[in-house]
Design a protein around this motif. Structure first.
Motif, PDB file in Angstrom:
ATOM      1  N   ALA A  12       0.823  -1.206   0.000  1.00  0.00           N
ATOM      2  CA  ALA A  12       0.000   0.000   0.000  1.00  0.00           C
ATOM      3  C   ALA A  12       0.859   1.259   0.000  1.00  0.00           C
ATOM      4  O   ALA A  12       0.456   2.291  -0.499  1.00  0.00           O
ATOM      5  N   MET A  13       2.065   1.171   0.552  1.00  0.00           N
ATOM      6  CA  MET A  13       2.954   2.316   0.623  1.00  0.00           C
ATOM      7  C   MET A  13       4.161   2.063  -0.279  1.00  0.00           C
ATOM      8  O   MET A  13       4.760   1.000  -0.201  1.00  0.00           O
ATOM      9  N   PRO A  14       4.506   3.018  -1.142  1.00  0.00           N
ATOM     10  CA  PRO A  14       5.669   2.811  -2.003  1.00  0.00           C
ATOM     11  C   PRO A  14       6.928   2.566  -1.187  1.00  0.00           C
ATOM     12  O   PRO A  14       7.087   3.110  -0.100  1.00  0.00           O
ATOM     13  N   GLN A  15       7.825   1.730  -1.714  1.00  0.00           N
ATOM     14  CA  GLN A  15       9.072   1.473  -1.011  1.00  0.00           C
ATOM     15  C   GLN A  15       9.885   2.753  -0.918  1.00  0.00           C
ATOM     16  O   GLN A  15       9.867   3.575  -1.826  1.00  0.00           O
ATOM     17  N   GLY A  16      10.587   2.915   0.167  1.00  0.00           N
ATOM     18  CA  GLY A  16      11.412   4.096   0.361  1.00  0.00           C
ATOM     19  C   GLY A  16      10.682   5.218   1.077  1.00  0.00           C
ATOM     20  O   GLY A  16      11.269   6.229   1.398  1.00  0.00           O
ATOM     21  N   VAL A  17       9.393   5.045   1.307  1.00  0.00           N
ATOM     22  CA  VAL A  17       8.630   6.065   2.018  1.00  0.00           C
ATOM     23  C   VAL A  17       8.582   5.672   3.482  1.00  0.00           C
ATOM     24  O   VAL A  17       8.184   4.569   3.823  1.00  0.00           O
ATOM     25  N   GLY A  18       8.987   6.595   4.341  1.00  0.00           N
ATOM     26  CA  GLY A  18       8.990   6.303   5.765  1.00  0.00           C
ATOM     27  C   GLY A  18       7.850   6.999   6.482  1.00  0.00           C
ATOM     28  O   GLY A  18       7.158   7.843   5.918  1.00  0.00           O
ATOM     29  N   LEU A  19       7.657   6.625   7.698  1.00  0.00           N
ATOM     30  CA  LEU A  19       6.648   7.267   8.537  1.00  0.00           C
ATOM     31  C   LEU A  19       7.346   8.239   9.469  1.00  0.00           C
ATOM     32  O   LEU A  19       8.410   7.951   9.997  1.00  0.00           O
ATOM     33  N   ASN A  20       6.744   9.391   9.653  1.00  0.00           N
ATOM     34  CA  ASN A  20       7.255  10.401  10.569  1.00  0.00           C
ATOM     35  C   ASN A  20       6.118  10.879  11.453  1.00  0.00           C
ATOM     36  O   ASN A  20       4.944  10.735  11.125  1.00  0.00           O
ATOM     37  N   TRP A  21       6.482  11.508  12.550  1.00  0.00           N
ATOM     38  CA  TRP A  21       5.502  11.985  13.530  1.00  0.00           C
ATOM     39  C   TRP A  21       4.946  13.337  13.105  1.00  0.00           C
ATOM     40  O   TRP A  21       5.692  14.276  12.842  1.00  0.00           O
ATOM     41  N   CYS A  22       3.617  13.429  13.039  1.00  0.00           N
ATOM     42  CA  CYS A  22       2.963  14.714  12.794  1.00  0.00           C
ATOM     43  C   CYS A  22       2.751  15.379  14.147  1.00  0.00           C
ATOM     44  O   CYS A  22       2.072  14.830  15.022  1.00  0.00           O
ATOM     45  N   ALA A  23       3.340  16.563  14.325  1.00  0.00           N
ATOM     46  CA  ALA A  23       3.249  17.267  15.604  1.00  0.00           C
ATOM     47  C   ALA A  23       1.858  17.842  15.858  1.00  0.00           C
ATOM     48  O   ALA A  23       1.534  18.177  16.991  1.00  0.00           O
ATOM     49  N   TYR A  24       1.027  17.916  14.839  1.00  0.00           N
ATOM     50  CA  TYR A  24      -0.283  18.531  14.998  1.00  0.00           C
ATOM     51  C   TYR A  24      -1.358  17.534  15.418  1.00  0.00           C
ATOM     52  O   TYR A  24      -2.119  17.794  16.338  1.00  0.00           O
ATOM     53  N   HIS A  25      -1.452  16.389  14.741  1.00  0.00           N
ATOM     54  CA  HIS A  25      -2.451  15.416  15.181  1.00  0.00           C
ATOM     55  C   HIS A  25      -1.829  14.293  16.012  1.00  0.00           C
ATOM     56  O   HIS A  25      -2.512  13.366  16.420  1.00  0.00           O
ATOM     57  N   GLU A  26      -0.530  14.424  16.290  1.00  0.00           N
ATOM     58  CA  GLU A  26       0.208  13.548  17.196  1.00  0.00           C
ATOM     59  C   GLU A  26       0.066  12.064  16.849  1.00  0.00           C
ATOM     60  O   GLU A  26      -0.344  11.244  17.663  1.00  0.00           O
ATOM     61  N   ALA A  27       0.412  11.751  15.590  1.00  0.00           N
ATOM     62  CA  ALA A  27       0.398  10.362  15.131  1.00  0.00           C
ATOM     63  C   ALA A  27       1.355  10.232  13.952  1.00  0.00           C
ATOM     64  O   ALA A  27       1.821  11.228  13.401  1.00  0.00           O
ATOM     65  N   LEU A  28       1.648   8.997  13.558  1.00  0.00           N
ATOM     66  CA  LEU A  28       2.527   8.754  12.423  1.00  0.00           C
ATOM     67  C   LEU A  28       1.807   9.027  11.103  1.00  0.00           C
ATOM     68  O   LEU A  28       0.604   8.820  10.987  1.00  0.00           O
ATOM     69  N   SER A  29       2.575   9.491  10.123  1.00  0.00           N
ATOM     70  CA  SER A  29       2.031   9.760   8.794  1.00  0.00           C
ATOM     71  C   SER A  29       3.144   9.607   7.765  1.00  0.00           C
ATOM     72  O   SER A  29       4.305   9.868   8.049  1.00  0.00           O
ATOM     73  N   ALA A  30       2.772   9.216   6.548  1.00  0.00           N
ATOM     74  CA  ALA A  30       3.732   9.094   5.450  1.00  0.00           C
ATOM     75  C   ALA A  30       3.834  10.382   4.650  1.00  0.00           C
ATOM     76  O   ALA A  30       4.617  10.461   3.715  1.00  0.00           O
ATOM     77  N   THR A  31       3.063  11.413   5.014  1.00  0.00           N
ATOM     78  CA  THR A  31       3.026  12.647   4.219  1.00  0.00           C
ATOM     79  C   THR A  31       3.601  13.851   4.944  1.00  0.00           C
ATOM     80  O   THR A  31       3.339  14.985   4.553  1.00  0.00           O
ATOM     81  N   THR A  32       4.392  13.650   5.990  1.00  0.00           N
ATOM     82  CA  THR A  32       4.899  14.781   6.755  1.00  0.00           C
ATOM     83  C   THR A  32       6.028  15.515   6.039  1.00  0.00           C
ATOM     84  O   THR A  32       6.819  14.916   5.320  1.00  0.00           O
ATOM     85  N   VAL A  33       6.044  16.814   6.230  1.00  0.00           N
ATOM     86  CA  VAL A  33       7.145  17.673   5.800  1.00  0.00           C
ATOM     87  C   VAL A  33       7.418  18.650   6.930  1.00  0.00           C
ATOM     88  O   VAL A  33       6.597  18.836   7.823  1.00  0.00           O
ATOM     89  N   GLN A  34       8.567  19.307   6.875  1.00  0.00           N
ATOM     90  CA  GLN A  34       8.885  20.297   7.900  1.00  0.00           C
ATOM     91  C   GLN A  34       8.107  21.576   7.619  1.00  0.00           C
ATOM     92  O   GLN A  34       8.031  22.034   6.477  1.00  0.00           O
ATOM     93  N   VAL A  35       7.509  22.145   8.672  1.00  0.00           N
ATOM     94  CA  VAL A  35       6.739  23.386   8.570  1.00  0.00           C
ATOM     95  C   VAL A  35       7.129  24.303   9.720  1.00  0.00           C
ATOM     96  O   VAL A  35       7.693  23.872  10.729  1.00  0.00           O
ATOM     97  N   TRP A  36       6.825  25.580   9.561  1.00  0.00           N
ATOM     98  CA  TRP A  36       7.020  26.552  10.643  1.00  0.00           C
ATOM     99  C   TRP A  36       5.798  26.510  11.535  1.00  0.00           C
ATOM    100  O   TRP A  36       4.674  26.609  11.059  1.00  0.00           O
ATOM    101  N   ASP A  37       5.996  26.382  12.850  1.00  0.00           N
ATOM    102  CA  ASP A  37       4.850  26.464  13.754  1.00  0.00           C
ATOM    103  C   ASP A  37       4.670  27.911  14.187  1.00  0.00           C
ATOM    104  O   ASP A  37       5.418  28.797  13.770  1.00  0.00           O
TER     105      ASP A  37
END
Length: 65
Positions: A12-37
């Motif tokens: 379901a997830m392309p190879q090479g895609v990792g999971l990172n922590w979303c600081a806003y909804h406090e869960a793992l996601s494959a679509t996270t990027v760095q943003v300014w809070d």
């Protein structure tokens, strides 16, 4: 060279895609990027949270200005 005897399993997830922590909804996601809070810090946020909170992607390292 021999051909594989079983079909290649599609994931379901392309190879090479990792999971990172979303600081806003406090869960793992494959679509996270760095943003300014709001406090001038760089955190990671997923696509849904970036849209919901109108977050600006961080294009480089945070500067101390």
């Amino acid at each position: 060279m021999t051909e594989p005897t079983q079909p290649v399993r599609q994931t379901a997830m392309p190879q090479g895609v990792g999971l990172n922590w979303c600081a806003y909804h406090e869960a793992l996601s494959a679509t996270t990027v760095q943003v300014w809070d709001g406090g001038g810090h760089v955190v990671r946020a997923c696509f849904s949270c970036r849209e919901a909170y109108d977050l600006t992607p961080a294009s480089g390292p945070a500067s101390a200005s």
